[in-house]
Design a protein around this motif. Structure first.
Motif, short mmCIF file in Angstrom:
data_model
loop_
_atom_site.label_atom_id
_atom_site.label_comp_id
_atom_site.label_asym_id
_atom_site.label_seq_id
_atom_site.Cartn_x
_atom_site.Cartn_y
_atom_site.Cartn_z
N TYR A 56 37.12 32.97 38.22
CA TYR A 56 37.14 33.38 39.63
C TYR A 56 35.98 32.75 40.38
N PRO A 108 40.74 40.81 45.61
CA PRO A 108 40.03 41.85 44.87
C PRO A 108 40.42 43.25 45.37
N GLY A 114 38.36 47.11 40.95
CA GLY A 114 37.83 46.01 40.16
C GLY A 114 38.87 45.03 39.66
N THR A 115 40.14 45.30 39.91
CA THR A 115 41.20 44.39 39.50
C THR A 115 41.50 43.42 40.65
N TYR A 116 42.43 42.49 40.39
CA TYR A 116 42.83 41.51 41.40
C TYR A 116 44.33 41.58 41.61
N LYS A 151 31.00 41.65 40.44
CA LYS A 151 31.95 42.67 40.01
C LYS A 151 31.60 43.99 40.69
N SER A 154 33.33 48.15 41.59
CA SER A 154 34.36 49.15 41.37
C SER A 154 33.89 50.45 42.00
#
Length: 138
Positions: A31, A70, A74-76, A134, A136
């Motif tokens: 990424y 994003p 925290g996922t894409y 990162k 979340s």
């Protein structure tokens, strides 16, 4: 004489670009978040927040780039659209040749490390990328 020497040093300093080796290409995988774009006239556009991030997947100099979004967990989020690509290395210079159903284009790799990517396109726009932080909210 001093002015000429200073001019030569300045030109060589700013015209240097990294020699890219085959081993460097693996650093493209993963990424990348755009930080800024430098325009040919010297103007810069800074990106504080990015709605999309580029994802590269390359094996043996062939692969693809996708735009991903994003999410707060925290996922894409992704879709099936991708730009097929081929990395070409010649005499320490490297370029990425992209192709989609609608277009093809080329970008020169100016700098590439594990945490920094600099690309220049055919319109002489220079794109600076970094690895995304990162996050979340979990």
């Amino acid at each position: 004489m001093k002015k000429i020497f200073l001019l030569i040093v300045l030109i060589s300093t700013f015209s240097c670009k990294q020699k890219i080796s085959q081993a460097d290409i693996s650093n493209l995988n993963g990424y990348w978040e755009i930080e800024k774009v430098e325009l040919p006239d010297g103007d810069k556009k800074e990106y504080k927040v990015n709605e999309t991030i580029d994802f590269f997947k390359i094996e043996v100099n062939k692969g693809y780039r996708k735009k991903v979004m994003p999410q707060l967990d925290g996922t894409y989020l992704t879709n099936d659209l991708q730009e097929d690509l081929v990395v070409v290395i010649k005499d320490g210079d490297a370029s990425i040749n992209y192709k989609t159903t609608y277009a093809s284009w080329n970008e020169q790799i100016i700098e590439l490390s594990n945490d920094k990517l600099v690309l220049q396109n055919e319109q002489e726009l220079v794109y600076y990328y970094k690895r995304p932080a990162k996050f979340s909210v979990k």
